[in-house]
Design a protein around this motif. Sequence first.
Motif, mmCIF file in Angstrom:
data_model
loop_
_atom_site.group_PDB
_atom_site.id
_atom_site.type_symbol
_atom_site.label_atom_id
_atom_site.label_comp_id
_atom_site.label_asym_id
_atom_site.label_seq_id
_atom_site.Cartn_x
_atom_site.Cartn_y
_atom_site.Cartn_z
ATOM 1 N N GLY A 137 -96.895 -73.889 -9.796
ATOM 2 C CA GLY A 137 -95.929 -72.879 -10.216
ATOM 3 C C GLY A 137 -95.045 -73.397 -11.326
ATOM 4 N N THR A 138 -93.853 -72.856 -11.437
ATOM 5 C CA THR A 138 -92.906 -73.263 -12.471
ATOM 6 C C THR A 138 -91.555 -73.566 -11.827
ATOM 7 O OG1 THR A 138 -92.243 -70.967 -12.907
ATOM 8 C CG2 THR A 138 -94.007 -71.881 -14.273
ATOM 9 N N ALA A 139 -90.795 -74.404 -12.521
ATOM 10 C CA ALA A 139 -89.436 -74.749 -12.094
ATOM 11 C C ALA A 139 -88.522 -74.642 -13.313
ATOM 12 C CB ALA A 139 -89.391 -76.155 -11.508
ATOM 13 N N THR A 140 -87.377 -74.036 -13.121
ATOM 14 C CA THR A 140 -86.415 -73.847 -14.216
ATOM 15 C C THR A 140 -85.088 -74.494 -13.835
ATOM 16 O OG1 THR A 140 -87.440 -71.751 -14.844
ATOM 17 C CG2 THR A 140 -85.204 -72.177 -15.656
ATOM 18 N N MET A 141 -84.629 -75.406 -14.688
ATOM 19 C CA MET A 141 -83.355 -76.099 -14.477
ATOM 20 C C MET A 141 -82.345 -75.577 -15.483
ATOM 21 S SD MET A 141 -82.598 -80.215 -14.672
ATOM 22 C CE MET A 141 -80.935 -80.879 -14.485
ATOM 23 N N VAL A 142 -81.138 -75.206 -15.001
ATOM 24 C CA VAL A 142 -80.091 -74.633 -15.855
ATOM 25 C C VAL A 142 -78.769 -75.338 -15.562
ATOM 26 C CG1 VAL A 142 -78.853 -72.532 -16.516
ATOM 27 C CG2 VAL A 142 -81.255 -72.387 -15.824
ATOM 28 N N VAL A 143 -78.029 -75.665 -16.616
ATOM 29 C CA VAL A 143 -76.660 -76.170 -16.453
ATOM 30 C C VAL A 143 -75.761 -74.967 -16.195
ATOM 31 C CG1 VAL A 143 -74.753 -77.442 -17.494
ATOM 32 C CG2 VAL A 143 -77.112 -78.137 -17.961
ATOM 33 N N MET A 144 -75.224 -74.892 -14.974
ATOM 34 C CA MET A 144 -74.456 -73.725 -14.565
ATOM 35 C C MET A 144 -72.962 -73.862 -14.854
ATOM 36 S SD MET A 144 -76.937 -71.936 -13.436
ATOM 37 C CE MET A 144 -76.051 -70.567 -12.678
ATOM 38 N N GLY A 145 -72.454 -75.086 -14.924
ATOM 39 C CA GLY A 145 -71.022 -75.248 -15.128
ATOM 40 C C GLY A 145 -70.640 -76.703 -15.301
ATOM 41 N N VAL A 146 -69.393 -76.912 -15.736
ATOM 42 C CA VAL A 146 -68.773 -78.234 -15.816
ATOM 43 C C VAL A 146 -67.471 -78.151 -15.041
ATOM 44 C CG1 VAL A 146 -67.905 -80.061 -17.309
ATOM 45 C CG2 VAL A 146 -69.780 -78.603 -18.103
ATOM 46 N N GLU A 147 -67.235 -79.096 -14.145
ATOM 47 C CA GLU A 147 -66.040 -79.046 -13.317
ATOM 48 C C GLU A 147 -65.623 -80.461 -12.933
ATOM 49 O OE1 GLU A 147 -67.829 -77.678 -9.128
ATOM 50 O OE2 GLU A 147 -68.582 -76.506 -10.837
ATOM 51 N N GLU A 148 -64.533 -80.558 -12.189
ATOM 52 C CA GLU A 148 -64.077 -81.849 -11.688
ATOM 53 C C GLU A 148 -64.445 -81.986 -10.216
ATOM 54 O OE1 GLU A 148 -59.883 -81.943 -12.496
ATOM 55 O OE2 GLU A 148 -60.160 -83.298 -14.192
ATOM 56 N N MET A 149 -64.707 -83.239 -9.802
ATOM 57 C CA MET A 149 -65.065 -83.513 -8.421
ATOM 58 C C MET A 149 -64.503 -84.875 -8.035
ATOM 59 S SD MET A 149 -68.909 -83.796 -6.748
ATOM 60 C CE MET A 149 -69.213 -82.033 -6.781
ATOM 61 N N ASP A 150 -64.110 -84.994 -6.780
ATOM 62 C CA ASP A 150 -63.679 -86.284 -6.254
ATOM 63 C C ASP A 150 -64.924 -87.108 -5.939
ATOM 64 O OD1 ASP A 150 -62.922 -88.417 -4.538
ATOM 65 O OD2 ASP A 150 -61.114 -87.355 -3.954
ATOM 66 N N VAL A 151 -65.132 -88.179 -6.704
ATOM 67 C CA VAL A 151 -66.286 -89.054 -6.512
ATOM 68 C C VAL A 151 -65.778 -90.413 -6.042
ATOM 69 C CG1 VAL A 151 -68.302 -90.125 -7.570
ATOM 70 C CG2 VAL A 151 -67.568 -87.843 -8.312
ATOM 71 N N ASP A 152 -65.964 -90.699 -4.761
ATOM 72 C CA ASP A 152 -65.494 -91.960 -4.173
ATOM 73 C C ASP A 152 -64.026 -92.207 -4.492
ATOM 74 O OD1 ASP A 152 -67.980 -92.525 -3.046
ATOM 75 O OD2 ASP A 152 -68.699 -93.536 -4.851
ATOM 76 N N GLY A 153 -63.218 -91.133 -4.398
ATOM 77 C CA GLY A 153 -61.783 -91.263 -4.584
ATOM 78 C C GLY A 153 -61.304 -91.154 -6.011
ATOM 79 N N VAL A 154 -62.196 -90.875 -6.952
ATOM 80 C CA VAL A 154 -61.835 -90.784 -8.367
ATOM 81 C C VAL A 154 -62.149 -89.375 -8.877
ATOM 82 C CG1 VAL A 154 -62.239 -91.691 -10.691
ATOM 83 C CG2 VAL A 154 -62.297 -93.238 -8.710
ATOM 84 N N ILE A 155 -61.175 -88.709 -9.496
ATOM 85 C CA ILE A 155 -61.421 -87.388 -10.087
ATOM 86 C C ILE A 155 -62.312 -87.570 -11.312
ATOM 87 C CG2 ILE A 155 -60.379 -85.354 -11.129
ATOM 88 C CD1 ILE A 155 -59.882 -85.675 -8.143
ATOM 89 N N THR A 156 -63.459 -86.881 -11.298
ATOM 90 C CA THR A 156 -64.520 -87.151 -12.264
ATOM 91 C C THR A 156 -65.101 -85.852 -12.809
ATOM 92 O OG1 THR A 156 -65.103 -89.132 -10.982
ATOM 93 C CG2 THR A 156 -66.741 -88.328 -12.567
ATOM 94 N N PRO A 157 -65.331 -85.738 -14.134
ATOM 95 C CA PRO A 157 -66.023 -84.565 -14.682
ATOM 96 C C PRO A 157 -67.509 -84.593 -14.295
ATOM 97 C CG PRO A 157 -64.781 -85.732 -16.390
ATOM 98 C CD PRO A 157 -64.852 -86.636 -15.206
ATOM 99 N N VAL A 158 -68.028 -83.455 -13.861
ATOM 100 C CA VAL A 158 -69.419 -83.385 -13.420
ATOM 101 C C VAL A 158 -70.086 -82.132 -13.971
ATOM 102 C CG1 VAL A 158 -68.896 -84.639 -11.291
ATOM 103 C CG2 VAL A 158 -68.882 -82.140 -11.276
ATOM 104 N N TYR A 159 -71.411 -82.221 -14.118
ATOM 105 C CA TYR A 159 -72.239 -81.049 -14.405
ATOM 106 C C TYR A 159 -72.735 -80.468 -13.084
ATOM 107 C CZ TYR A 159 -72.814 -83.102 -19.141
ATOM 108 O OH TYR A 159 -72.624 -83.643 -20.392
ATOM 109 N N ARG A 160 -72.757 -79.148 -13.007
ATOM 110 C CA ARG A 160 -73.393 -78.464 -11.877
ATOM 111 C C ARG A 160 -74.653 -77.785 -12.398
ATOM 112 N NH1 ARG A 160 -72.558 -73.212 -10.446
ATOM 113 N NH2 ARG A 160 -70.576 -73.226 -11.588
#
Length: 466
Positions: free
Chosen positions: A109-132
């Motif tokens: 079949g097929t698979a489609t990957m899309v960047v849905m957003g950019v946001e902040e997330m707590d990563v091991d106690g550090v506020i970090t910019p992330v792609y969703r």
Amino acid sequence: MAAVFRSTIPAALITTLLLLSAISSPSLDSQYEVKLRFTQDEGGSDNQSSGNNSSSNTTIEENNTKNWTAHLPLWNVGDTWVYNAILDAQEIIEGESSLDGAVLDLLYGTATMVVMGVEEMDVDGVITPVYRTQTSATVTGQGHDFPVSSLGVTIDGSIDADFVNVEYYRVGDLGLISYDRHMIMDVTAELLGIGQTIEVANYVESGLYSPPLEYYDFPLAENESWNLVTNLTKTYTTISTSDLVSLSIPTEPEYDEQEWSYLINSTGNPGVSSCENSTLVWMVDDEDEVEEWRWWCPAANNYATRWTSDIALNGINATLVLASYQLATPQKIISLEVSNNSTALNSEIDCWVNISDSLGNPISDKSGYLYLTGIQRISFITDENGSALLRVMVGNSMDNTPTADDWATHGIVAYLHSDQTVGSTTLTLEGSAIGGLLRLEANRLASAASEIMTSQSKHFGDSVRF
């Protein structure tokens, strides 16, 4: 393939390590448990790994002229990649006692990957910019001899699987932080003379990596290698199930400490259009078994081809080949310039944040934040030229992919919250992470030796009359 040596320290080496303990080194964060694993490249190459050459006299100018094959990509909301997908789930079918004797053909079949957003997330106690991101796939194939034990028969039919995977990636290095994988698998067959669709599986697998799974240690170069230790916590939620044919879904959380080695041993063309200058990255477990490989394509800002032994349920392996992609153009564009992309520990660098519209016109009075591992985020506002100049103390924080040729590689990220727009570049801290870990281990051994000698001295004093 990289040769991996574990952290067994012979007695003959302890004296040397104790001597090394006298050498001063920057303090290391307590989160780094010492697990010495050394990687030695077979053969040789003029290309060096991220950061310094092995010589301590390497200059910044020399470091910046290395033959890097790929740099940290910049993703934008709306970036889209479409892959031709092949899934092989026979291994998990064979692991199900209730499905003994069943055969499942390859699913296409097929698979489609899309960047849905950019946001902040707590990563091991550090506020970090992330792609969703969200990857959606639909694959189909044929199944044979699926037992329906309650009726005492077996069935043949078509297999359809829908897969939705939401992932969060750290902007600064594309380290995978967490995921939620929703899998629905149906078999359509004739049962007792009636065509029926039976739901074999409908569940969500959620995973959290600590620290994030850093598949790429940007920038990349041929003959580079690095190691990573991470903890993966997985939980499963069963949406629905069938009494006729079903897969067993775990009901309790799973905890897995993972040790991975990564190696780049080839560059070239994986057979995908516009990806002639790709880089092959292998992922190997602590028993030297290949878990995954990917051809990273700089032109597409993503992998061109990928094979993984586990895309779902601890055993569904998959092959993905890039069919097409479309990179979005953001309304605002951020570019980052730094005075040195490779610098000494605890030094200062100048960082220019430049913001323009899609036509290249500078945007003034635009505010945002700058992020770098080991420092607090820094606010900025652009001037009339669309630029902001920041002086940054780089610190001495290690990363989670130690090598002998650099202390760390960190992503510098500028983020405009309201626009979900980022700019990024990679900063290399010069030094040797392996050397730092050795010194830390030497300090620990020296402390232990001191306690032993104190105890022995007291015992000797108590036992001998003068």
